[in-house]
Design a protein around this motif. Structure first.
Motif: not given
Length: 428
Positions: A129-141
């Motif tokens: 879950g932590f990694y999913a949130v982090g990758l989502t942020i990276v993907g959008l930025t």
């Protein structure tokens, strides 16, 4: 409860997921679905398999890092229309991103009061879950803004910096394990996280600086073209005025001579003389002096090349467009049409139709010409058939740039061997 026995496996899975995030914004190779799925499955198997078999030690970690770079580079190059050097650059970012979030998780986990409570399954779900949130942020930025129109343009300095930062980080990782800190000491992860954050920030800032430099170079080129267009417009306007005056005077002289002519040969001579000054017929009158100058110049060029221009234009609505911008927009558009029509062997088909009119609250500029062969469109513009320049080079980019000054738009339509360039400008 901890997941240390699964560390290598999880890190490899996260590298694959990071690579997927950086791969999504890129232009894909055809067929997209087949390459995408097969590339990820093959890459995942090659990266996850060794992590399950190999023991966890320093030499293994170096081997896995090298394997990650090679396999992820191949996957990115296999799935996306990208250069090999750029694919390797994306692989570095995938690896660094995965390691950054893994180290951040370790720090947060060590500081958490719940680290000794809960089951292994709950801990693993927490990591995912932590990694999913982090990758989502990276993907959008980061992953979204670094490529330019779905492509990376990586120079030697960028690549050297990326490889250097990665090498420094991996060497620091190994040195800290061996010399100072234990593998799972809190300070070990804090130091690694700080160093990695510093390296990632420098890489990202460098990437943005290179993009800014490329943009400034393009703007400089565009400004140079605009300056040349301005000078060309002034020369053309003076030439057209001179031609207009000379031809007008010659017509009056021919009429005066004809009034004195009785001899048949003299009459024939005068007819030939009159035909030789019919260039005056190329002078276009639209109600706008700037538009008249541009269309007259292009009409004269087309006459010399055996191309016929049909023009229906209301120039009275063009007063709000700067003369240099108008010259650049129409000049580049007609030049492109002339280049395409010149390739047609049938003289009857060498036509260019120009229509300038208003509709609702928009000024419409429509330029249509027949064409030979096939034209492939990418991002709304024709794909160049020339090695380093061509139909969608600075000509159409210059048009789009000039239209942007007036919040205008440009579209290209290709159908039934006809090329149509339509431009819309909102009326003030």
């Amino acid at each position: 409860m901890n997941f240390l026995p699964y560390a290598n496996l999880l890190e490899q899975i996260f590298v694959v997921l990071s690579g997927l995030v950086y791969l999504l914004p890129l232009q894909k190779r055809e067929p997209i679905e087949v390459r995408f799925l097969s590339g990820l499955i093959m890459g995942g198997a090659l990266m996850v398999g060794p992590a399950v078999v190999l023991p966890q030690n320093g030499s293994t970690n170096f081997l896995l890092v090298a394997l990650d770079l090679v396999v992820m580079s191949f996957v990115v190059y296999y799935c996306a229309t990208i250069k090999k050097s750029a694919a390797f650059y994306v692989a570095i970012w995938s690896l660094v991103t995965s390691q950054f979030f893994m180290n951040l998780w370790h720090v947060l986990y060590q500081l958490s009061p719940f680290r000794n409570n809960g089951s292994l399954a709950a801990l693993l779900w927490g990591v995912l879950g932590f990694y999913a949130v982090g990758l989502t942020i990276v993907g959008l930025t980061t992953a979204k803004c670094m490529p330019e129109k779905g492509k990376y343009h990586i120079g030697p300095r960028q690549m050297t910096s990326a490889v250097l930062f990665l090498a420094v980080f991996e060497m620091l990782d190994q040195m800290m394990r061996i010399v100072h800190f234990g593998r799972y000491n809190l300070m070990y992860y804090v130091v690694l996280l700080v160093v990695q954050l510093y390296c990632v920030s420098l890489l990202f800032i460098q990437s943005e600086l290179f993009k800014k430099s490329a943009l400034e170079k393009e703007l400089f080129t565009m400004n140079m073209l605009m300056k040349q267009q301005e000078e060309q417009y002034e020369i053309t306007r003076d030439n057209i005025d001179m031609i207009n005056q000379k031809c007008h005077d010659l017509k009056h002289q021919v009429r005066a001579l004809r009034g004195l002519a009785d001899d048949e040969s003299k009459e024939r001579y005068l007819k030939e003389l009159e035909q030789s000054v019919e260039i005056y017929g190329a002078i276009v009158k639209t109600g706008n002096d700037v538009l008249d100058t541009i269309l007259t110049e292009k009409s004269l060029s087309c006459q010399a090349k055996g191309i016929k221009i049909n023009c229906i234009a209301d120039g009275s609505k063009l007063e709000f467009v700067d003369p240099v911008d108008l010259y650049g927009i129409l000049g580049n558009a007609v030049d492109n049409a002339m280049e395409a029509v010149e390739k047609i062997s049938d003289a009857r088909m060498r036509l260019i139709d120009i229509a300038i009119f208003t509709r609702d609250r928009f000024l419409v500029i429509n330029i249509t010409n027949p064409m030979t062969g096939q034209v492939k469109l990418k991002n709304g513009l024709p794909v160049s058939t020339k090695p380093h320049n061509g139909y969608h080079g600075y000509g159409l980019r210059s048009i789009r740039h000039s239209l942007g000054r007036y919040d205008g738009t440009m579209s290209v339509n290709v159908s039934d061997h006809t090329f149509e360039l339509k431009m819309l400008l909102p009326l003030p």
